[in-house]
Design an enzyme around this catalytic site. Structure first.
Site, PDB file in Angstrom:
ATOM      1  N   VAL A   1       0.837  -1.206   0.000  1.00  0.00           N
ATOM      2  CA  VAL A   1       0.000   0.000   0.000  1.00  0.00           C
ATOM      3  C   VAL A   1       0.867   1.250   0.000  1.00  0.00           C
ATOM      4  CG1 VAL A   1      -1.710   1.337   1.306  1.00  0.00           C
ATOM      5  CG2 VAL A   1      -1.949  -1.153   1.138  1.00  0.00           C
TER       6      VAL A   1
ATOM      7  N   THR B   1      -5.880  -0.664   5.882  1.00  0.00           N
ATOM      8  CA  THR B   1      -7.097  -1.040   6.595  1.00  0.00           C
ATOM      9  C   THR B   1      -6.856  -1.160   8.095  1.00  0.00           C
ATOM     10  OG1 THR B   1      -7.714  -2.298   4.643  1.00  0.00           O
ATOM     11  CG2 THR B   1      -8.940  -2.760   6.655  1.00  0.00           C
TER      12      THR B   1
ATOM     13  N   ARG C   1      -6.466  -2.872  -5.534  1.00  0.00           N
ATOM     14  CA  ARG C   1      -6.335  -4.312  -5.773  1.00  0.00           C
ATOM     15  C   ARG C   1      -4.890  -4.623  -6.132  1.00  0.00           C
ATOM     16  NH1 ARG C   1     -10.466  -4.678 -10.559  1.00  0.00           N
ATOM     17  NH2 ARG C   1      -9.588  -2.562 -10.770  1.00  0.00           N
ATOM     18  N   GLU C   2      -4.310  -5.629  -5.545  1.00  0.00           N
ATOM     19  CA  GLU C   2      -2.941  -5.981  -5.930  1.00  0.00           C
ATOM     20  C   GLU C   2      -2.933  -6.376  -7.405  1.00  0.00           C
ATOM     21  OE1 GLU C   2      -1.913  -8.001  -1.671  1.00  0.00           O
ATOM     22  OE2 GLU C   2      -0.544  -8.384  -3.309  1.00  0.00           O
TER      23      GLU C   2
ATOM     24  N   PHE D   1     -16.754  -9.200 -10.153  1.00  0.00           N
ATOM     25  CA  PHE D   1     -16.602 -10.090  -8.996  1.00  0.00           C
ATOM     26  C   PHE D   1     -17.643 -11.205  -8.985  1.00  0.00           C
ATOM     27  CE2 PHE D   1     -13.226  -8.374  -6.171  1.00  0.00           C
ATOM     28  CZ  PHE D   1     -12.738  -7.490  -7.104  1.00  0.00           C
ATOM     29  N   LEU D   2     -17.915 -11.705 -10.177  1.00  0.00           N
ATOM     30  CA  LEU D   2     -18.814 -12.857 -10.328  1.00  0.00           C
ATOM     31  C   LEU D   2     -18.116 -13.983 -11.081  1.00  0.00           C
ATOM     32  CD1 LEU D   2     -22.336 -11.314 -11.171  1.00  0.00           C
ATOM     33  CD2 LEU D   2     -21.647 -12.504  -9.061  1.00  0.00           C
TER      34      LEU D   2
ATOM     35  N   CYS E   1      -6.195  -9.335   2.077  1.00  0.00           N
ATOM     36  CA  CYS E   1      -7.285  -8.441   2.476  1.00  0.00           C
ATOM     37  C   CYS E   1      -8.617  -9.135   2.741  1.00  0.00           C
ATOM     38  CB  CYS E   1      -7.447  -7.369   1.402  1.00  0.00           C
ATOM     39  SG  CYS E   1      -5.983  -6.355   1.256  1.00  0.00           S
TER      40      CYS E   1
ATOM     41  N   ARG F   1       0.075 -14.631   0.010  1.00  0.00           N
ATOM     42  CA  ARG F   1      -0.607 -14.652   1.316  1.00  0.00           C
ATOM     43  C   ARG F   1      -2.010 -15.228   1.170  1.00  0.00           C
ATOM     44  NH1 ARG F   1       0.563  -8.543   3.206  1.00  0.00           N
ATOM     45  NH2 ARG F   1       0.457  -8.242   0.945  1.00  0.00           N
TER      46      ARG F   1
HETATM   47  C1  UDX Z   1      -9.116  -6.472  -2.578  1.00  0.00           C
HETATM   48  C2  UDX Z   1     -10.132  -5.402  -2.962  1.00  0.00           C
HETATM   49  O1  UDX Z   1     -10.596  -5.632  -4.295  1.00  0.00           O
HETATM   50  C3  UDX Z   1      -9.489  -4.021  -2.877  1.00  0.00           C
HETATM   51  O2  UDX Z   1     -10.437  -3.025  -3.178  1.00  0.00           O
HETATM   52  C4  UDX Z   1      -8.955  -3.828  -1.455  1.00  0.00           C
HETATM   53  O3  UDX Z   1      -8.357  -2.567  -1.305  1.00  0.00           O
HETATM   54  C5  UDX Z   1      -7.956  -4.911  -1.127  1.00  0.00           C
HETATM   55  O4  UDX Z   1      -8.572  -6.205  -1.268  1.00  0.00           O
HETATM   56  P1  UDX Z   1      -7.136  -7.774  -3.685  1.00  0.00           P
HETATM   57  O5  UDX Z   1      -7.303  -8.667  -2.510  1.00  0.00           O
HETATM   58  O6  UDX Z   1      -5.775  -7.261  -4.016  1.00  0.00           O
HETATM   59  O7  UDX Z   1      -8.091  -6.457  -3.513  1.00  0.00           O
HETATM   60  O8  UDX Z   1      -7.617  -8.558  -4.981  1.00  0.00           O
HETATM   61  P2  UDX Z   1      -9.036  -8.764  -5.702  1.00  0.00           P
HETATM   62  O9  UDX Z   1      -8.811  -8.529  -7.138  1.00  0.00           O
HETATM   63  O10 UDX Z   1     -10.106  -8.050  -5.017  1.00  0.00           O
HETATM   64  O11 UDX Z   1      -9.271 -10.362  -5.509  1.00  0.00           O
HETATM   65  C6  UDX Z   1      -9.449 -10.841  -4.210  1.00  0.00           C
HETATM   66  C7  UDX Z   1      -9.657 -12.352  -4.318  1.00  0.00           C
HETATM   67  O12 UDX Z   1     -10.906 -12.641  -4.963  1.00  0.00           O
HETATM   68  C8  UDX Z   1      -8.584 -13.061  -5.156  1.00  0.00           C
HETATM   69  O13 UDX Z   1      -8.280 -14.300  -4.554  1.00  0.00           O
HETATM   70  C9  UDX Z   1      -9.262 -13.266  -6.505  1.00  0.00           C
HETATM   71  O14 UDX Z   1      -8.748 -14.375  -7.218  1.00  0.00           O
HETATM   72  C10 UDX Z   1     -10.696 -13.512  -6.068  1.00  0.00           C
HETATM   73  N1  UDX Z   1     -11.696 -13.190  -7.090  1.00  0.00           N
HETATM   74  C11 UDX Z   1     -11.827 -11.908  -7.510  1.00  0.00           C
HETATM   75  C12 UDX Z   1     -12.530 -14.197  -7.566  1.00  0.00           C
HETATM   76  O15 UDX Z   1     -12.402 -15.355  -7.194  1.00  0.00           O
HETATM   77  N2  UDX Z   1     -13.496 -13.876  -8.472  1.00  0.00           N
HETATM   78  C13 UDX Z   1     -13.664 -12.603  -8.921  1.00  0.00           C
HETATM   79  O16 UDX Z   1     -14.546 -12.384  -9.764  1.00  0.00           O
HETATM   80  C14 UDX Z   1     -12.804 -11.589  -8.429  1.00  0.00           C
END
Ligand code: UDX
Length: 444
Positions: free
Chosen positions: A23, A133, A161-162, A256-257, A267, A332
């Site tokens: 971050v 956070t 998002r990373e 996110f679906l 996170c 992680r």
């Molecule tokens: C998340 C939030 O998106 C971000 O806004 C916050 O600041 C930090 O946490 P991050 O954890 O880096 O970001 O990655 P993200 O792209 O959100 O994915 C999180 C997890 O969900 C990953 O394991 C990813 O593979 C999974 N994912 C994401 C799914 O399985 N399906 C999806 O459609 C999207």
């Protein structure tokens, strides 16, 4: 809640950032890119030395370019934590680790130590901002740790998002500011001038809760589609069709679906558990958050059982991907490594490939240099991280080195037609074809 409209031109501000992790480094480099003069501090001598030479320790698209730009223009510097570094700053961002305890509570000792250490050196009217956070109520605690009425405290949670953190900072869906003083809120809003986005101003506790609620909701949305995916397998429906069908409703949205092996990273797991903990200590019922966590665990179990229907304990499997998602080196709470450990515990050797992930060696897991080499002599292949390069792997070559012909594609990476042409059987999550295996017993 107020909304601040179009922000004017950037008025350069002296900014301090404590902590140069995923971050802090992104926040510092992006604020320098916006025209501010940023000093990033860290206790890690080697990291500070490397950063001063423009060498960044993480994989983050575009970050190296911004760091080089800031160093070259003199708008970004890296210092070891010492009072003078922060004494000239108008705003200081806290981007410190907050390790999670087993019960879901967060360890704020790094934050407290940094705040107490800096307090006596901050200039009057400085704003100390929690960026990484933190539990709801932390702004009030920071105020107590500072012990100064002439220094302000605010919350400005990150939504990075990373893997696309630079883009998320420079093209945010919104900026959230939690402040009790309107002038403080206006100063922090002005810091983000140049970002054409909505600035939401609220109180600190609500800003802290917005961050938790956003992450827990997104995690719940993924748990939900994964749960629907498991149901689709049982009834012969297709989860990608269902996701498209519900996502076209603007009240739901398509993001996110995507079904997968379950959410990981630093996170979602921490924030979901943190919210469940907050509810528990306040004696508030939060079954949705708790169920989202359980459902996510069930999804990994489901992937494990799917793989175990394809390969037996005497076999070896190839695993494409170790990082918790594509675009990052971060492992992680990675579902891939959790699955690898479970397969090894069942007597299955795992040959793992990942182009960028950083992880320590683990028993029964062999890291190999290429995706094809990982498949050498294995009974099956499991795709756990959606690295784009896996879409282009020569599947004829893969099949030629495998002992078996089955692929469990947990990320929808493998091209179906090319797989069939290569003689591979691909099982995908949430699809009718997985149902053929749903009833099959786990290979003993
Ligand atoms: C998340 C939030 O998106 C971000 O806004 C916050 O600041 C930090 O946490 P991050 O954890 O880096 O970001 O990655 P993200 O792209 O959100 O994915 C999180 C997890 O969900 C990953 O394991 C990813 O593979 C999974 N994912 C994401 C799914 O399985 N399906 C999806 O459609 C999207």
């Amino acid at each position: 809640m107020d909304h601040i409209g179009e922000l004017g031109p950037v008025d350069p501000v002296q900014v301090g950032v404590i902590g140069t992790g995923y971050v802090g480094l992104t926040v510092g480099a992006c604020l320098a890119h916006l025209g501010h003069r940023v000093t990033c501090t860290d206790v890690d001598v080697e990291k500070v030395a490397a950063l001063r030479q423009g060498r960044i320790p993480i994989v983050e698209d575009g970050l190296d370019t911004l760091v080089a730009e800031g160093l070259e223009q003199g708008t970004l510097s890296f210092e070891l934590v010492h009072p003078e570094a922060l004494g000239r700053c108008d705003v200081v961002f806290l981007c410190l680790p907050t390790p999670v305890r087993d019960n879901g509570d967060l360890d704020l000792s790094y934050v407290e130590q940094a705040v107490r250490h800096a307090s006596g050196h901050l200039r009057p009217d400085c704003i100390v901002v929690t960026k990484s956070t933190v539990p709801v109520g932390t702004a009030a605690r920071v105020r107590r740790w500072l012990g100064r009425a002439d220094v302000h405290v605010a919350s400005n949670p990150e939504f990075l998002r990373e893997g696309c953190a630079v883009r998320d900072f420079l093209e945010p869906a919104r900026v959230v500011i939690g402040a009790t003083d309107e002038r403080v809120a206006a100063r922090l809003a002005a810091l983000h001038a140049g970002l054409h986005t909505d600035v939401v101003v609220t109180d600190p506790a609500s800003a802290e809760m917005i961050k938790y609620a956003a992450n827990a909701f997104l995690a719940t949305k993924i748990s939900f589609i994964n749960e629907i995916g498991r149901l689709c397998e049982a009834v012969g429906a297709d989860v990608t069709e269902v996701a498209a069908g519900i996502g076209s409703d603007p009240r739901i949205g398509p993001e996110f679906l995507r079904t997968g092996p379950g959410w990981g990273g630093s996170c979602f797991p921490k924030d979901s558990r943190g919210l469940a903990y907050l509810a528990a200590v306040n004696d508030v019922s939060a079954p949705v958050v708790e169920a989202s966590i359980r459902s996510n665990d069930d999804q990994l179990d489901h992937v494990y059982r799917t793989v175990r229907r394809l390969v037996g304990p005497a076999d070896a499997v190839a695993m494409w991907g170790a990082a918790f998602k594509a675009g990052t080196d971060d492992c992680r709470e990675s579902p891939a490594l959790a699955l690898a450990d479970r397969l090894v515990a069942a007597g299955i050797e795992v040959r793992i490939h990942d182009p960028a992930a950083r992880f320590a060696g683990r028993p029964g897991v062999i890291r190999v240099a290429s995706a094809v080499e990982a498949c050498d002599g294995v009974a099956g292949l499991v795709v756990m991280t959606e690295w784009p390069e896996y879409r282009d792997v020569d599947l004829q070559a893969v099949r030629s080195v495998m002992a078996g012909d089955v692929v469990c594609d947990a990320r929808d990476v493998v091209d179906g037609e090319r797989a069939v042409a290569a003689g591979l059987t691909v099982v995908r999550l949430g699809r009718p074809n997985a149902a053929e295996h749903a009833g099959a017993p786990v290979l003993a």
